[in-house]
Design a protein around this motif. Structure first.
Motif, PDB file in Angstrom:
ATOM      1  N   UNK A  35       6.150 -70.349 103.998  1.00 19.51           N
ATOM      2  CA  UNK A  35       6.046 -70.701 102.588  1.00 19.51           C
ATOM      3  C   UNK A  35       5.047 -71.849 102.488  1.00 19.51           C
ATOM      4  N   UNK A  36       4.324 -71.882 101.385  1.00 19.50           N
ATOM      5  CA  UNK A  36       3.291 -72.901 101.196  1.00 19.50           C
ATOM      6  C   UNK A  36       3.689 -73.805 100.030  1.00 19.50           C
ATOM      7  N   UNK A  37       3.536 -75.107 100.223  1.00 17.55           N
ATOM      8  CA  UNK A  37       3.777 -76.064  99.141  1.00 17.55           C
ATOM      9  C   UNK A  37       2.451 -76.275  98.416  1.00 17.55           C
ATOM     10  N   UNK A  55       3.893 -75.592  88.781  1.00 19.63           N
ATOM     11  CA  UNK A  55       2.561 -76.161  89.012  1.00 19.63           C
ATOM     12  C   UNK A  55       2.544 -76.978  90.303  1.00 19.63           C
ATOM     13  N   UNK A  56       3.686 -77.460  90.688  1.00 18.74           N
ATOM     14  CA  UNK A  56       3.882 -77.997  92.038  1.00 18.74           C
ATOM     15  C   UNK A  56       5.121 -77.302  92.577  1.00 18.74           C
ATOM     16  N   UNK A  57       4.963 -76.464  93.586  1.00 22.62           N
ATOM     17  CA  UNK A  57       6.118 -75.706  94.048  1.00 22.62           C
ATOM     18  C   UNK A  57       5.823 -74.917  95.316  1.00 22.62           C
ATOM     19  N   UNK A  58       6.886 -74.341  95.853  1.00 20.92           N
ATOM     20  CA  UNK A  58       6.784 -73.543  97.073  1.00 20.92           C
ATOM     21  C   UNK A  58       6.423 -72.104  96.715  1.00 20.92           C
ATOM     22  N   UNK A  59       5.438 -71.551  97.420  1.00 25.19           N
ATOM     23  CA  UNK A  59       4.970 -70.195  97.164  1.00 25.19           C
ATOM     24  C   UNK A  59       5.025 -69.372  98.444  1.00 25.19           C
ATOM     25  N   UNK A  60       5.221 -68.070  98.282  1.00 26.54           N
ATOM     26  CA  UNK A  60       5.234 -67.163  99.421  1.00 26.54           C
ATOM     27  C   UNK A  60       3.852 -66.612  99.722  1.00 26.54           C
ATOM     28  N   UNK A  61       3.715 -65.815 100.773  1.00 24.93           N
ATOM     29  CA  UNK A  61       2.407 -65.250 101.152  1.00 24.93           C
ATOM     30  C   UNK A  61       1.778 -64.415 100.036  1.00 24.93           C
ATOM     31  N   UNK A  62       2.610 -63.878  99.142  1.00 17.94           N
ATOM     32  CA  UNK A  62       2.076 -63.052  98.066  1.00 17.94           C
ATOM     33  C   UNK A  62       1.309 -63.866  97.021  1.00 17.94           C
ATOM     34  N   UNK A  63       1.395 -65.190  97.104  1.00 21.13           N
ATOM     35  CA  UNK A  63       0.684 -66.051  96.151  1.00 21.13           C
ATOM     36  C   UNK A  63      -0.824 -65.866  96.271  1.00 21.13           C
ATOM     37  N   UNK A  64      -1.295 -65.551  97.479  1.00 18.07           N
ATOM     38  CA  UNK A  64      -2.720 -65.427  97.701  1.00 18.07           C
ATOM     39  C   UNK A  64      -3.191 -64.004  97.406  1.00 18.07           C
TER      40      UNK A  64
END
Length: 472
Positions: free
Chosen positions: A424-426, A446-455
């Motif tokens: 997970x990416x912050x 707008x500031x949060x944890x995202x998974x690989x699908x975010x990209x």
């Protein structure tokens, strides 16, 4: 030069006393030894004042007054030497509602933060009880130098839930006396002729278990001329010599003091970390400011995301004490790229995008900071970069700028499992256009944890990984 206190990351109440004490003396001669003796005697006088019954501590924003050297006498009468320090909080008035709660006997609910702050002001009684004697005037003619300055004392001690007002006042007075001794050393060390440099106390929060440290610097002397003092502090406290801890930009920011520039600091701290099987969290180290679209009366909506990510990175280097220059504006960023020959003169004040390579170049040109570039041919490959990203945050701890297509983001950390490969990416998103509302920024992601699908799985990405300079 150093006073070490208990680590304020523990629960308790920080008592912080500040005030201004007048230091003055007459020099009959410019002889160095005689001048030092006169200044030491003047400091003795100030220390005697602090130890006298005239010394008064007032709890800011409250009616509480304490005479620490009069058997810890206090007003109102409900405050006794055996009153717990934490029981001073209900007397502190911060708004009309809290004032009503105190008067009605209702105590405020305790803050959820681990440490709370009680600010006190140091004062001196100037009147004495009883009749005053008639003044006597005398006139003496002689040639001498009159030196006068104001000492800005600033002492902090940490109390726990069982500490009384009496115990805490004794520690505060001891800390004040010690700080005045350290101020005397710095004043004499940096005295030039008959010119005094004001000693300036600054607090620094060091890694556990060292805690909060107070250092006295001569005001007006830049950090560049204090490297030997910082080196001595690093050796004394067994700190590594590859990063700054005691530059003025590293000074501890007390939780009850707002930042004056209006930018949010470290919004990610309120987030809950994701849970991964056998996973660990690797985060940015230190303090940064959140830069995003539409700040500073600059309409960069739609083109300035990489500029804002770069500004966030620059704020990190500034607030960690690696650089002294201010965060560059869009125009300064563009001019830097022109200066190194990367862009044409027409680029300045344009609305053209920049990417990771330009961010790397500007960091080197304006801050003297080098960066590594990570190339990812498509977004789906980012999921396999957990080890490299974790290593970066563990060893460098700087924010990462990532650009792909026409979008740029700031990566503040990763949660990664080396056994399962989950990641997970912050993400700190510079595309936000609203006000500095922490709840909106974190609730809306707008500031949060995202998974690989975010990209974008098919787009290429370049990541700029700034490297820490090896300086103190």
């Amino acid at each position: 030069m150093v006073v070490v206190d208990t680590n304020p990351s523990l629960s308790g109440t920080l008592l912080r006393v500040r005030g201004r004490l007048k230091l003055s003396c007459l020099l009959d001669s410019t002889d160095v030894l005689l001048a030092h003796k006169a200044i030491s005697e003047a400091f003795d006088t100030v220390r005697s004042q602090v130890k006298s019954e005239s010394c008064v501590l007032t709890v800011c924003d409250s009616p509480v007054i304490i005479w620490p050297n009069k058997s810890v006498k206090a007003t109102p009468e409900e405050i006794t030497p055996d009153t717990l320090c934490e029981d001073l909080h209900p007397w502190i008035q911060t708004d009309e509602q809290e004032s009503f709660s105190r008067k009605s006997g209702k105590k405020k609910s305790k803050k959820s933060s681990a440490v709370s702050i009680i600010d006190l002001h140091l004062m001196m009684e100037v009147t004495k009880p009883g009749p005053l004697p008639a003044p006597i005037l005398s006139r003496t003619v002689q040639s001498n130098h009159f030196l006068s300055t104001t000492l800005p004392v600033d002492c902090v001690v940490l109390t726990n839930c069982s500490d009384t007002v009496k115990d805490s006042c004794e520690r505060l007075m001891e800390a004040l006396t010690h700080q005045l001794c350290e101020m005397e050393k710095v004043t004499l060390q940096h005295m030039k002729g008959t010119r005094l440099l004001v000693p300036e106390p600054l607090h620094f929060l060091l890694p556990e278990p060292k805690g909060l440290v107070t250092v006295i610097y001569p005001a007006g002397v830049p950090d560049s001329q204090l490297e030997s003092q910082r080196m001595e502090l690093h050796q004394q406290l067994e700190l590594p010599d590859d990063r700054p801890y005691f530059r003025r930009a590293n000074a501890y920011h007390f939780p009850n003091e707002p930042y004056r520039d209006g930018y949010l600091r470290n919004p990610h701290l309120v987030l809950t970390h994701p849970t991964l099987d056998d996973g660990k969290v690797y985060l940015v180290q230190g303090i940064y400011s959140y830069y995003h679209y539409m700040q500073d009366r600059m309409d960069d909506n739609g083109w300035g995301c990489a500029y804002r990510s770069l500004q966030t990175i620059c704020s990190w280097f500034q607030q960690q004490g690696y650089v002294e220059r201010s965060v560059p504006t869009h125009k300064e960023i563009q001019q830097a790229l022109v200066d190194i020959g990367d862009k044409q003169v027409s680029f300045v004040e344009s609305r053209q995008w920049i990417g990771s390579i330009e961010v790397q170049a500007v960091l080197n040109q304006l801050l003297g900071v080098t960066s590594k570039i990570m190339f990812v041919s498509q977004g789906s490959e980012l999921a396999s970069k957990g080890r490299e990203l974790a290593s970066h945050f563990l060893n460098e701890g700087t924010p990462i700028m990532i650009g792909g297509g026409v979008l740029a983001h700031t990566i503040l950390g990763v949660a990664w499992s080396k056994t399962t490969g989950q990641i997970r990416y912050l993400i700190l998103d510079p595309h936000f256009t609203g006000a500095e509302d922490l709840q909106v920024i974190t609730d809306k992601g707008w500031c949060g944890w995202k998974g690989p699908e975010f990209w974008d799985q098919t787009a290429y990405y370049n990541l700029c990984l700034p490297q820490k300079p090896k300086i103190i």
